[in-house]
Design a protein around this motif. Structure first.
Motif, short mmCIF file in Angstrom:
data_model
loop_
_atom_site.label_atom_id
_atom_site.label_comp_id
_atom_site.label_asym_id
_atom_site.label_seq_id
_atom_site.Cartn_x
_atom_site.Cartn_y
_atom_site.Cartn_z
N GLY A 178 -44.09 -32.51 -7.85
CA GLY A 178 -45.35 -31.91 -8.28
C GLY A 178 -46.36 -31.83 -7.15
N LEU A 179 -47.53 -32.39 -7.38
CA LEU A 179 -48.57 -32.35 -6.36
C LEU A 179 -48.23 -33.18 -5.14
CD1 LEU A 179 -51.77 -32.59 -8.62
CD2 LEU A 179 -50.78 -30.55 -7.58
N ARG A 180 -47.28 -34.11 -5.28
CA ARG A 180 -46.89 -34.95 -4.15
C ARG A 180 -45.72 -34.35 -3.36
NH1 ARG A 180 -47.39 -39.08 -8.25
NH2 ARG A 180 -49.32 -40.27 -7.99
N ALA A 181 -45.27 -33.17 -3.73
CA ALA A 181 -44.12 -32.56 -3.07
C ALA A 181 -44.42 -32.28 -1.60
CB ALA A 181 -43.72 -31.27 -3.78
N ALA A 182 -43.37 -32.12 -0.82
CA ALA A 182 -43.52 -31.91 0.62
C ALA A 182 -44.19 -30.57 0.92
CB ALA A 182 -42.14 -31.94 1.29
N SER A 183 -44.95 -30.55 2.01
CA SER A 183 -45.56 -29.31 2.47
C SER A 183 -44.48 -28.37 2.99
CB SER A 183 -46.56 -29.59 3.60
OG SER A 183 -47.66 -30.34 3.13
N LYS A 184 -44.64 -27.09 2.69
CA LYS A 184 -43.68 -26.09 3.16
C LYS A 184 -44.07 -25.50 4.50
CE LYS A 184 -41.04 -26.29 -0.48
NZ LYS A 184 -39.65 -26.80 -0.39
N GLY A 185 -45.33 -25.66 4.87
CA GLY A 185 -45.79 -25.08 6.13
C GLY A 185 -46.80 -25.97 6.83
N ILE A 186 -46.64 -26.13 8.14
CA ILE A 186 -47.57 -26.90 8.95
C ILE A 186 -48.00 -26.04 10.13
CG2 ILE A 186 -47.87 -28.90 10.46
CD1 ILE A 186 -46.02 -30.47 8.74
N LEU A 187 -49.28 -25.94 10.35
CA LEU A 187 -49.83 -25.20 11.49
C LEU A 187 -50.41 -26.20 12.48
CD1 LEU A 187 -50.58 -22.53 12.89
CD2 LEU A 187 -52.77 -22.61 11.65
N LEU A 188 -49.87 -26.21 13.69
CA LEU A 188 -50.38 -27.04 14.78
C LEU A 188 -51.18 -26.16 15.72
CD1 LEU A 188 -47.13 -29.08 15.59
CD2 LEU A 188 -49.03 -29.79 14.13
N GLN B 162 -46.31 0.37 11.70
CA GLN B 162 -45.67 0.14 10.41
C GLN B 162 -44.68 -1.01 10.45
OE1 GLN B 162 -46.16 1.38 7.32
NE2 GLN B 162 -47.99 2.36 8.17
N TRP B 163 -43.92 -1.12 11.56
CA TRP B 163 -42.93 -2.18 11.63
C TRP B 163 -43.60 -3.55 11.67
CZ3 TRP B 163 -42.89 -5.72 15.53
CH2 TRP B 163 -43.53 -5.38 16.71
N GLU B 164 -44.80 -3.64 12.28
CA GLU B 164 -45.52 -4.90 12.30
C GLU B 164 -45.94 -5.31 10.88
OE1 GLU B 164 -47.85 -5.15 16.51
OE2 GLU B 164 -48.57 -3.64 15.11
N ARG B 165 -46.41 -4.32 10.12
CA ARG B 165 -46.83 -4.61 8.74
C ARG B 165 -45.64 -5.04 7.88
NH1 ARG B 165 -51.30 -3.51 5.78
NH2 ARG B 165 -52.22 -2.45 7.58
N ARG B 166 -44.48 -4.39 8.10
CA ARG B 166 -43.30 -4.75 7.31
C ARG B 166 -42.81 -6.15 7.65
NH1 ARG B 166 -41.67 0.59 8.70
NH2 ARG B 166 -40.17 -0.28 10.20
N VAL B 167 -42.87 -6.52 8.92
CA VAL B 167 -42.45 -7.87 9.31
C VAL B 167 -43.36 -8.92 8.67
CG1 VAL B 167 -42.32 -9.47 11.26
CG2 VAL B 167 -41.34 -7.19 11.47
N LYS B 168 -44.65 -8.69 8.70
CA LYS B 168 -45.59 -9.64 8.10
C LYS B 168 -45.39 -9.74 6.59
CE LYS B 168 -49.00 -8.78 11.72
NZ LYS B 168 -50.28 -8.16 12.07
N THR B 169 -45.13 -8.59 5.96
CA THR B 169 -44.88 -8.60 4.52
C THR B 169 -43.62 -9.40 4.19
OG1 THR B 169 -45.92 -6.42 4.29
CG2 THR B 169 -44.49 -7.15 2.50
N GLU B 170 -42.58 -9.27 5.03
CA GLU B 170 -41.35 -10.02 4.81
C GLU B 170 -41.58 -11.52 4.96
OE1 GLU B 170 -37.59 -10.50 3.58
OE2 GLU B 170 -38.57 -8.54 3.80
N PHE B 171 -42.39 -11.90 5.94
CA PHE B 171 -42.73 -13.32 6.11
C PHE B 171 -43.45 -13.85 4.88
CE2 PHE B 171 -42.00 -13.39 10.79
CZ PHE B 171 -41.42 -14.65 10.87
N LEU B 172 -44.42 -13.09 4.38
CA LEU B 172 -45.16 -13.52 3.20
C LEU B 172 -44.25 -13.67 2.00
CD1 LEU B 172 -48.38 -11.32 3.55
CD2 LEU B 172 -48.23 -13.79 3.83
N THR B 173 -43.30 -12.74 1.85
CA THR B 173 -42.36 -12.79 0.72
C THR B 173 -41.47 -14.03 0.80
OG1 THR B 173 -42.34 -10.37 0.62
CG2 THR B 173 -40.54 -11.55 -0.48
N GLU B 174 -40.98 -14.31 2.00
CA GLU B 174 -40.08 -15.45 2.15
C GLU B 174 -40.81 -16.79 2.02
OE1 GLU B 174 -36.92 -15.44 2.31
OE2 GLU B 174 -36.55 -13.30 2.52
N LEU B 175 -42.04 -16.84 2.50
CA LEU B 175 -42.78 -18.10 2.48
C LEU B 175 -43.26 -18.47 1.09
CD1 LEU B 175 -44.93 -17.74 5.72
CD2 LEU B 175 -43.08 -19.36 5.33
N ASP B 176 -43.55 -17.45 0.27
CA ASP B 176 -44.13 -17.75 -1.03
C ASP B 176 -43.59 -16.80 -2.09
OD1 ASP B 176 -45.69 -19.18 -2.73
OD2 ASP B 176 -47.53 -18.08 -2.34
N GLY B 177 -42.28 -16.53 -2.03
CA GLY B 177 -41.70 -15.56 -2.94
C GLY B 177 -40.72 -16.17 -3.91
#
Length: 380
Positions: A137-147, A223-238
């Protein structure tokens, strides 16, 4: 029925009660006993004690080279994905896998200072991965860390250390491993990256200079930059992601303000990696010079640490290299111009460092530090 499990967290015994069926009771107990026995054996073999940050629970360090075998990983990914795996992209992605076996592994003691960051990573990633039944639940591991922090401050080292400690496969991703000149391949590469990561988890996906890939979106981008970013968003929180997946998305940057806010939100844990303090610089100098003959006293090292204010870890290593090679600048040459190396190499002395300080300067400007400090203050 309830099964009682205990483990140590910072010297405190934590009790975890998990419910299992009676049929699986024997298997659960055997698995738990096997894990406990393996942990004790590893601690004896490595000479560990009980404190985590003194490198005492290095229980999952990778020693099997086959763990990083490309063919083994490719077969695991094929079995996981089925017929939908892009083989060309998969081979490129697997080629970014870092071999952290043997001398290449990194321990927490190799990361000087940064105790707050180590504690945060321990609570947000390490303990949840080790005890998934307790951290839910709320104690689950973080999926992303930004350094984020100045260059040369040890962001990449932290990622390698985490992978070494957790026996995780470490994919060191760059823009060239994802982006090609062919339309559509970049998005497929991103999808393939996460497919492989989920197939061979625990996995850490590390992207250095992540601002170059996930910068702020605008109307002028291609357009290819936008598609790459959209794919990252989908995979990270899809829909493809699972709450129990042990896949960590780890990004490092020197200019965090350039990252799109949508991606910043995906990094639930955001950590500022500052320049080393004077005490940390003293420890760094001792470790860097440990395999080089020198006559530096404790007072000499303290003086060098005081005079290197504003130096990054990378700057300190460059300074130590310059000082270690200083004697070569005074070595005589023969008539043919050949360097006549002495039979006995003189030890490094304080004077070598003092001369080096006039040549090797800090590489992080005050302007960059001010921008990072302002961004860090805004995140608090």
């Amino acid at each position: 029925m309830l099964v009682k499990r205990t483990y140590l967290f910072r010297g405190i015994e934590v009790v975890n009660l998990s419910e299992v069926s009676e049929e699986g009771e024997g298997d659960e107990e055997k698995e738990y006993e096997h894990r406990a026995t393996t942990r004790q054996d590893d601690e004896r073999n490595e000479g560990h004690g009980s404190d985590y940050h003194n490198n005492d629970t290095d229980i999952n360090l990778v020693t099997d080279v086959s763990y990083f075998d490309h063919e083994v990983i490719l077969n695991m990914a094929q079995n996981y994905v089925g017929g939908g795996l892009d083989m060309k992209c998969a081979k490129t992605i697997i080629g970014t896998l870092a071999d952290l076996t043997g001398s290449e592994r990194v321990a927490w003691d190799d990361v000087c200072g940064l105790q707050d960051i180590k504690d945060t990573i321990e609570v947000d990633v390490i303990l949840p991965w080790e005890n998934p039944d307790y951290f839910k639940g709320l104690r689950a591991a973080s999926k992303g860390i930004l350094l984020y922090g100045p260059p040369g401050s040890g962001k990449t080292l932290i990622g390698k250390c985490l992978a070494s400690q957790m026996k995780a496969r470490f994919f060191n991703i760059t823009a060239s491993s994802l982006i090609t000149k062919w339309a559509g391949e970049a998005e497929r590469a991103v999808k393939t990256l996460f497919q492989i990561a989920r197939a061979v988890q625990p996995t850490i996906i590390f992207i250095d200079e992540i601002d170059a890939l996930l910068s702020n979106r605008s109307e002028n981008e291609k357009q290819w930059e936008r598609r790459v970013k959209t794919e990252f968003l989908t995979e990270l929180d899809g829909c493809q992601s699972n709450s129990r997946d042990r896949v960590l998305f780890l990004g490092a940057t020197n200019i965090p303000q350039s990252i799109d806010p949508a991606f910043v939100r995906r990094f639930a844990t955001r950590l500022y990696v500052p320049l080393p303090k004077v005490d940390d610089r003293e420890v760094m100098i001792k470790r860097i010079m440990s395999d080089t003959d020198h006559s530096l006293s404790k007072g000499d090292i303290q003086l060098i640490a005081l005079e290197t204010e504003g130096y990054s870890g990378s700057d300190l290593r460059t300074l130590c290299k310059w000082a270690a090679k200083f004697f070569l600048r005074n070595v005589p040459r023969s008539l043919a111009g050949k360097v006549l190396l002495p039979e006995i190499v003189p030890p490094v002395v304080l004077d070598d460092f003092q001369k080096g300080l006039k040549v090797v300067k800090r590489t992080v400007s005050q302007e960059v530090l001010d921008q990072l400090t302002a961004y860090h203050a805004a995140q608090r």
